[in-house]
Write a protein that holds these residues in place. Structure first.
Motif, short mmCIF file in Angstrom:
data_model
loop_
_atom_site.label_atom_id
_atom_site.label_comp_id
_atom_site.label_asym_id
_atom_site.label_seq_id
_atom_site.Cartn_x
_atom_site.Cartn_y
_atom_site.Cartn_z
N SER A 1 81.84 -85.85 5.11
CA SER A 1 81.17 -84.76 4.40
C SER A 1 82.02 -84.12 3.31
O SER A 1 81.53 -83.29 2.56
CB SER A 1 80.75 -83.67 5.40
N TYR B 1 80.74 -89.98 13.47
CA TYR B 1 81.52 -89.30 12.44
C TYR B 1 80.70 -89.21 11.17
O TYR B 1 80.00 -90.15 10.79
CB TYR B 1 82.81 -90.07 12.16
N THR B 2 80.78 -88.06 10.49
CA THR B 2 80.10 -87.87 9.23
C THR B 2 81.12 -87.55 8.15
O THR B 2 81.91 -86.62 8.29
CB THR B 2 79.09 -86.70 9.32
N ALA C 1 75.03 -92.45 6.84
CA ALA C 1 74.42 -92.00 5.60
C ALA C 1 75.03 -92.66 4.37
O ALA C 1 74.61 -92.38 3.24
CB ALA C 1 74.53 -90.48 5.48
N TRP D 1 80.78 -95.23 15.13
CA TRP D 1 80.49 -95.69 13.77
C TRP D 1 79.42 -96.79 13.84
O TRP D 1 79.37 -97.53 14.83
CB TRP D 1 81.74 -96.26 13.11
N HIS E 1 82.94 -79.52 0.46
CA HIS E 1 81.91 -80.42 0.95
C HIS E 1 81.16 -81.07 -0.22
O HIS E 1 80.96 -80.45 -1.27
CB HIS E 1 80.92 -79.67 1.84
N ASP F 1 79.86 -94.15 7.27
CA ASP F 1 78.96 -93.51 8.24
C ASP F 1 77.52 -93.93 8.01
O ASP F 1 77.21 -94.69 7.08
CB ASP F 1 79.13 -91.99 8.21
N ASN G 1 78.85 -91.41 -1.23
CA ASN G 1 77.94 -92.55 -1.11
C ASN G 1 78.63 -93.80 -1.65
O ASN G 1 78.79 -93.95 -2.85
CB ASN G 1 76.64 -92.30 -1.88
N TYR H 1 85.50 -91.76 17.13
CA TYR H 1 84.09 -91.44 16.91
C TYR H 1 83.23 -92.71 16.92
O TYR H 1 83.74 -93.83 16.79
CB TYR H 1 83.90 -90.74 15.56
#
Length: 238
Positions: free
Chosen positions: A49, A46-47, A180, A155, A55, A178, A227, A153
């Motif tokens: 976004s 999963y992202t 990122a 993780w 977005h 996630d 973030n 999803y």
């Protein structure tokens, strides 16, 4: 206006640690309230976004354009404000209806202090006054729908928490980060939930106990942050 960002950051610190349950602990307690009974499994990760068509990284003007297209009947409620402490900019609107929650919802788009780009989105479904049992159930079912869209999803390890009680009357249905560093959280406030305790590492059945929240407002909150560890906010030094 963007205090939910800090709440999510604090939750990330506490919950990442809590996911690594010490086997020496005599018992653990989690809540199944709001957890999905079934969900689809996905092969990919999963992202986090953004939210809807908005977005992370979009400018204020780009998001305003999306609001004009996606929520044309909310322009009269649109607020454009600056946070004097964190130096972020926040666009807030009220949508008359927004699935999966019941009734109107408040959506806040938060833009970074330095980048001026979208860094977080917070969605609230709020029942003011005294929430009835039926209204609490509606919020809980909406939380279940949101969680069902996340748990299937992949993780990264130790980046997911479910069913944690953060404070009296505050239930974290789902939290995840996630690969990122993007974070997402589903949280219920002021809703009655069932707490289940069991011996850590044991296969014995859990002992459920219903915890009733004091009568008052109730809320379902969905938060997304670009973030978690490095938010684009101004931190004042002491």
């Amino acid at each position: 206006m963007n205090k939910p960002i800090l709440n999510l950051l604090l939750a990330s610190t506490l919950l990442t640690a809590s996911c690594q349950i010490n086997a020496q602990e005599p018992s653990i307690a989690l809540s199944m309230t709001g957890q999905p009974h079934s969900y689809s499994l996905h092969a990919g990760a999963y992202t986090v976004s953004g939210y809807g068509n908005a977005h992370f990284g979009m400018s204020v003007d780009e998001v305003k354009g999306l609001i004009d297209k996606d929520y044309p009947h909310t322009l009269g409620s649109l607020k454009d404000e600056l946070d004097p402490v964190q130096k972020t900019r926040v666009l807030t609107l009220v949508a008359p209806e927004l699935v999966p929650g019941p009734g109107p919802a408040t959506i806040s788009y938060v833009f970074g202090a330095a980048s001026k780009k979208l860094i977080a989105v917070n969605v609230y479904w709020l029942v003011t006054g005294v929430a009835t049992d039926a209204q609490q159930t509606q919020l809980t079912e909406a939380a279940r729908v949101l969680a069902a869209g996340l748990v299937g999803y992949r993780w990264p390890i130790f980046t997911v928490a479910r069913g944690h009680v953060l404070a009296p009357g505050v239930l974290l249905v789902f939290w995840g980060k996630d690969a990122a560093g993007g974070g997402i959280e589903v949280r219920l406030n002021g809703v009655t939930y069932t707490l289940e305790a069991r011996q850590a590492g044991a296969a014995s059945a859990a002992t459920p106990a219903s915890l009733v929240s004091p009568r008052g407002p109730a809320q379902l909150r969905l938060s997304m942050v670009a973030n978690v560890d490095k938010p684009d906010i101004e931190v004042l030094s002491h």
